[in-house]
Design a protein around this motif. Structure first.
Motif, PDB file in Angstrom:
ATOM      1  N   ARG A  88      22.063  17.814  21.629  1.00 30.88           N
ATOM      2  CA  ARG A  88      21.602  16.776  20.516  1.00 30.88           C
ATOM      3  C   ARG A  88      22.156  15.200  21.144  1.00 30.88           C
ATOM      4  O   ARG A  88      21.456  14.480  20.949  1.00 30.88           O
ATOM      5  N   ALA A 140      19.206  12.729  19.865  1.00 27.87           N
ATOM      6  CA  ALA A 140      18.326  13.120  18.898  1.00 27.87           C
ATOM      7  C   ALA A 140      19.119  13.452  17.357  1.00 27.87           C
ATOM      8  O   ALA A 140      20.163  13.355  17.392  1.00 27.87           O
ATOM      9  N   LEU A 142      19.106  15.967  13.953  1.00 29.72           N
ATOM     10  CA  LEU A 142      18.817  17.225  13.540  1.00 29.72           C
ATOM     11  C   LEU A 142      18.833  17.173  11.792  1.00 29.72           C
ATOM     12  O   LEU A 142      19.856  16.427  11.309  1.00 29.72           O
ATOM     13  N   VAL A 156      14.575  25.132  18.105  1.00 32.28           N
ATOM     14  CA  VAL A 156      15.279  23.998  18.028  1.00 32.28           C
ATOM     15  C   VAL A 156      15.743  23.568  19.581  1.00 32.28           C
ATOM     16  O   VAL A 156      15.356  22.241  19.826  1.00 32.28           O
ATOM     17  N   ALA A 195      12.745  22.629  21.758  1.00 29.98           N
ATOM     18  CA  ALA A 195      12.509  21.024  21.019  1.00 29.98           C
ATOM     19  C   ALA A 195      13.198  19.897  21.685  1.00 29.98           C
ATOM     20  O   ALA A 195      12.625  19.088  22.183  1.00 29.98           O
ATOM     21  N   LEU A 245      14.526  11.421  19.095  1.00 29.81           N
ATOM     22  CA  LEU A 245      13.872  12.672  18.628  1.00 29.81           C
ATOM     23  C   LEU A 245      14.262  13.196  17.387  1.00 29.81           C
ATOM     24  O   LEU A 245      15.779  13.304  17.162  1.00 29.81           O
ATOM     25  N   SER A 246      13.451  13.390  16.257  1.00 33.56           N
ATOM     26  CA  SER A 246      14.056  13.903  15.127  1.00 33.56           C
ATOM     27  C   SER A 246      13.489  15.586  15.071  1.00 33.56           C
ATOM     28  O   SER A 246      12.280  15.594  15.081  1.00 33.56           O
ATOM     29  N   ILE A 247      14.301  16.419  14.656  1.00 33.04           N
ATOM     30  CA  ILE A 247      14.017  17.725  14.471  1.00 33.04           C
ATOM     31  C   ILE A 247      14.363  18.166  13.073  1.00 33.04           C
ATOM     32  O   ILE A 247      15.528  18.173  12.452  1.00 33.04           O
ATOM     33  N   ASP A 287       9.301  18.666  14.907  1.00 39.06           N
ATOM     34  CA  ASP A 287       9.706  17.842  15.737  1.00 39.06           C
ATOM     35  C   ASP A 287       8.937  16.664  16.010  1.00 39.06           C
ATOM     36  O   ASP A 287       7.776  16.803  15.878  1.00 39.06           O
ATOM     37  N   GLU A 308       3.886  14.804  16.197  1.00 35.39           N
ATOM     38  CA  GLU A 308       4.856  15.964  15.679  1.00 35.39           C
ATOM     39  C   GLU A 308       4.178  17.223  16.172  1.00 35.39           C
ATOM     40  O   GLU A 308       3.050  17.357  16.355  1.00 35.39           O
TER      41      GLU A 308
END
Length: 330
Positions: free
Chosen positions: A175, A180, A182, A207, A210, A219-221, A238, A296
């Motif tokens: 990450r 990114a 989380l 996860v 992604a 990136l956002s998960i 994501d 998304e």
């Protein structure tokens, strides 16, 4: 007293039947038909058939033709053949690299004259041996899920937040490298009844997938969970590049990889999403995916609440039985 053509509307099938009629002596054959006008349940665009014909002599000379729909067996065998072929290909690649570098290391005086190069070779070999181990472990996990399903589950009540925390900590280095973010949107007291090991695997694979599939920073998960009237719904969302619509039907197939401009950079076993699907199904659930390119991608897992209610009822009945036995003993 009716003609065969009046019973069999598929011309391909009629041709095989006619061949059996025209042949002197018994005929045994297997064949597949395209989906168009094919009788029986069509799967993957085909049906498969076993034809057996023989001549009877009593009480009168007749020709008997038996047609049996073997589509399910055919597809199962095809899946096994594809799995062996794909697994052989996936295993061969790292093995070839390891053998190649070993041959270089065995050359005269390479280790003594070029220790730096030798260390580099050993590092590459270690990476590929680790990849081999990952492939084998994933194959064994799929085998367990398909052979035993619920029999292999060690079910208990557990908090899904603990699984998500474990996944986030294990993937923190990736990450950070991918820049990114989380997020977790799960009530802290929210409990599931299932195998926490396999639920950790489910979340980890989704996860990690992604993170690996998206190379751009930012990136956002989000891992979220909620309850509806009839089900527990768990989502992994994501904000990455998305999945092409034509790839979605094949996404959970073993060794399937989405072709992207950076697909050659992504290293994995190709079994992660197959494991996810089978682990979810082992818990009586279902998983779907939807994707809007460059906006998304959402993996949605649905587990019926009926499953949890039944377990609670069994546990309550068991406690009543234990208490009754204790009272009798007293």
């Amino acid at each position: 007293g009716r003609k065969v053509g009046a019973l069999v509307c598929n011309q391909e099938l009629l041709g095989h039947v006619q061949e059996a009629f025209d042949t002197d002596g018994p005929v045994t054959k297997e064949f597949t038909l395209s989906a168009a006008n094919s009788p029986g349940g069509v799967q993957n665009g085909i049906t498969a058939w076993h034809l057996d014909s023989a001549i009877t002599d009593a009480p009168i000379r007749e020709k008997r033709i038996l047609l049996r729909n073997i589509t399910q067996n055919y597809l199962t065998n095809q899946m096994r053949r594809d799995f062996v072929a794909n697994a052989s290909h996936e295993l061969r690649t790292p093995l070839t690299i390891i053998v190649g570098y070993l041959e270089n290391l065995m050359e005269d005086d390479l280790v003594e004259e070029s220790p730096g190069l030798a260390r580099k070779f050993i590092g590459v070999m270690h990476q590929n041996s680790q990849r081999l181990m990952n492939i084998i472990e994933d194959m064994l996990m799929i085998s367990k899920l398909e052979s035993g399903h619920k029999a292999i589950l060690k079910e208990q009540w557990f908090r899904l937040t603990s699984c998500a925390d474990d996944v986030f900590s294990r993937l923190d280095s990736i990450r950070e490298k991918k820049q990114a973010v989380l997020h977790m949107d799960i009530p802290t007291d929210w409990e599931l009844y299932g195998d926490p090991f396999y639920w950790t695997q489910i979340l980890f694979n989704l996860v990690e997938n992604a993170l690996k599939q998206n190379t751009e920073p930012g990136l956002s998960i989000t891992v979220a969970a909620a309850k509806t009237q009839d089900a527990c719904v768990i989502t992994v969302t994501d904000t990455g590049v998305g999945i092409p619509a034509e790839s979605i039907p094949f996404l959970f197939n073993r060794f399937y990889r989405v072709e992207t401009h950076h697909s050659s950079e992504i290293r994995g076993t190709g079994l992660g999403l197959s494991i996810v699907k089978r682990a979810v199904e082992a818990h009586d659930g279902a998983i779907t995916v939807s994707s809007i390119p460059h906006r998304e991608t959402v993996f949605t897992i649905t587990i019926p609440l009926k499953r949890f209610r039944e377990e609670k009822r069994i546990r309550q009945l068991s406690q009543v039985s234990i208490e009754t036995s204790a009272n009798k003993s007293t």
